[in-house]
Design a protein around this motif. Structure first.
Motif, short mmCIF file in Angstrom:
data_model
loop_
_atom_site.label_atom_id
_atom_site.label_comp_id
_atom_site.label_asym_id
_atom_site.label_seq_id
_atom_site.Cartn_x
_atom_site.Cartn_y
_atom_site.Cartn_z
N UNK A 62 -3.27 8.48 2.55
CA UNK A 62 -2.80 8.20 1.19
C UNK A 62 -2.06 6.87 1.13
N UNK A 63 -1.24 6.60 2.16
CA UNK A 63 -0.47 5.36 2.20
C UNK A 63 -1.39 4.14 2.27
N UNK A 64 -2.43 4.22 3.08
CA UNK A 64 -3.39 3.13 3.19
C UNK A 64 -4.03 2.85 1.83
N UNK A 86 9.36 8.34 0.03
CA UNK A 86 8.93 7.24 -0.81
C UNK A 86 8.38 6.13 0.09
N UNK A 87 7.78 5.13 -0.55
CA UNK A 87 7.15 4.04 0.18
C UNK A 87 7.92 2.72 0.05
N UNK A 88 9.20 2.82 -0.25
CA UNK A 88 10.01 1.60 -0.35
C UNK A 88 10.04 0.89 1.01
N UNK A 89 9.96 -0.42 0.97
CA UNK A 89 9.98 -1.20 2.20
C UNK A 89 11.41 -1.34 2.71
N UNK A 90 11.56 -1.25 4.03
CA UNK A 90 12.88 -1.35 4.65
C UNK A 90 13.04 -2.71 5.33
N UNK A 91 14.29 -3.04 5.62
CA UNK A 91 14.58 -4.29 6.33
C UNK A 91 13.89 -4.32 7.69
N UNK A 120 3.66 5.16 9.85
CA UNK A 120 3.75 4.63 8.47
C UNK A 120 4.53 3.31 8.45
N UNK A 121 5.50 3.16 9.33
CA UNK A 121 6.23 1.89 9.38
C UNK A 121 5.31 0.75 9.81
#
Length: 403
Positions: free
Chosen positions: A253-255, A352-357, A219-220
């Motif tokens: 689902x993420x895609x 959740x799908x929050x973007x990380x650094x 997912x990353x």
């Protein structure tokens, strides 16, 4: 004459199984008698050992009842013991925790070798019955091994410092071998499906090759890819491999959520992934933890630049000729780019799908390699030196030599 037994959990196309097949082929070529035990044999197996294969079950663990599974666990060491005696085995090599534990409990007298392929302190974050048993074995039954092979210095250090491993006398470091000539031969066999061939011919391709699992954290990669897909025309993310149904469902689902349906392609398992790897623009690995992932060496062998998370100290042993210090930013190596590790203490699917650094840095690394051909040129220049430590003949012999 040496008579060798290889022991592994499954026959999928994972790194341990490919390693076992490499050893099988090499030892047979050298004139040794070789047998291979699969604890579970499935119809979908890609790795096979022909008439030398011994299957302990054709039913997977998740299809067994709780009682049936426990009884099967008890049975396995006794079956291994019978095989060792029947074929007068002189050396056994087991691959991974499950095979190691059952081999250690067979109480046989051959030269007994185990192999460990990942950072166990990270893997044991998820506490369950098997993890508890495997960790306990490090303090008890691993005593019975003559040699325990760690596939990187990082794994050996982790076992001693973080896992309470009690028998440092039998630990040694041997890198995974690779038959580079065979990889190159297989990479020249063209993709036999026209639509897949065109996919690689008509696009720049970021390739994921491996099991779709929580360990690999794909997912990353998908989220990082979503940050660069608009920068490049005809850019695709291709994922090769099967995996956990919960993971694959989440990825699908993420895609869709990220509106990447036209840009992300799931191709499933491939018995010969090497032409796909050779045809890709960049190999991407976003794992939480690894040992020394075979796919990195395979990418170097097929001249495909790499973007990898710093999923183990062993990644530098693979991707760089000279050891480099860990960084909070990007590390440029002779074979590609290493980014900070994604692991934050949990091996579960994200909530959740929050973007990380770290995902933004991984996207930056993908952009660098996609846009700059010097990464590939640098890899080709340094390829021979990068691959020198993975010679199959030397390593296959090293496994069998006494400490």
């Amino acid at each position: 004459m040496k008579k060798i037994l290889l022991i592994m959990p499954y026959g999928s196309v994972g790194g341990m199984e490919r390693l076992a097949l490499n050893f099988y082929s090499k030892y047979k070529e050298q004139g040794f008698e070789v047998k291979a035990i699969k604890i579970i044999q499935l119809p979908s197996d890609i790795i096979t050992f022909n008439e030398d294969e011994i299957a302990l079950s054709k039913v997977d663990f998740n299809q067994m009842s709780f009682i049936s599974r426990l009884l099967f666990y008890v049975k396995i060491p006794f079956v291994i013991r019978k095989v060792v005696k029947k074929y007068d085995i002189t050396h056994s090599i087991s691959f991974g925790d499950m095979a190691n534990v059952f081999s250690s409990l067979s109480f046989t007298k051959e030269y007994k070798i185990a192999s460990i392929h990942a950072l166990k302190s990270v893997e044991f974050v998820n506490k369950n019955f098997l993890a508890t048993v495997f960790k306990l074995a490090f303090k008890t039954s691993y005593y019975f091994f003559d040699k325990v092979v760690c596939i990187s210095e990082a794994i050996k250090k982790d076992l001693i410092q973080n896992c309470g491993y009690a028998f440092s006398r039998n630990l040694t470091v041997i890198y995974n071998p690779h038959d580079v000539q065979e990889i190159n031969r297989l990479s020249m066999i063209e993709i036999d499906l026209e639509d897949e061939m065109k996919l690689f011919q008509n696009n720049k391709v970021v390739l994921f090759l491996g099991r779709l699992s929580c360990q690999k954290a794909p997912w990353h990669l998908i989220k990082s890819f979503s940050l660069v897909v608009g920068e490049e025309k005809n850019l695709k993310l291709v994922l090769i491999g099967d995996g956990d149904e919960n993971v694959t469902s989440y990825l699908t689902q993420l895609v869709a959520t990220l509106d990447l349906t036209e840009s992300v392609v799931f191709l499933g398992r491939k018995s010969n992934p090497y032409h796909y790897l050779k045809s890709a623009t960049v190999l991407a690995l976003s794992s939480y933890y690894e040992g020394t992932p075979n796919v990195i060496v395979e990418a170097i062998a097929t001249e495909t630049p790499i973007v990898s998370s710093n999923c183990t100290d062993g990644i530098m042993e693979l991707m760089s000729i000279h050891q480099q210090a860990t960084s909070s930013d990007l590390i440029i190596t002779e074979s590609g780019v290493v980014t900070p590790n994604f692991f934050k203490g949990s091996l579960a699917i994200p909530h959740n799908n929050d973007f990380t650094h770290e995902e933004k840095l991984f996207a930056k690394a993908l952009s660098l390699v996609l846009q700059d051909s010097t990464f590939k040129e640098n890899l080709i220049t340094n390829q021979e030196q990068l691959l020198s430590k993975f010679d199959l003949d030397r390593i296959a012999s090293s496994y069998l030599k006494p400490l």
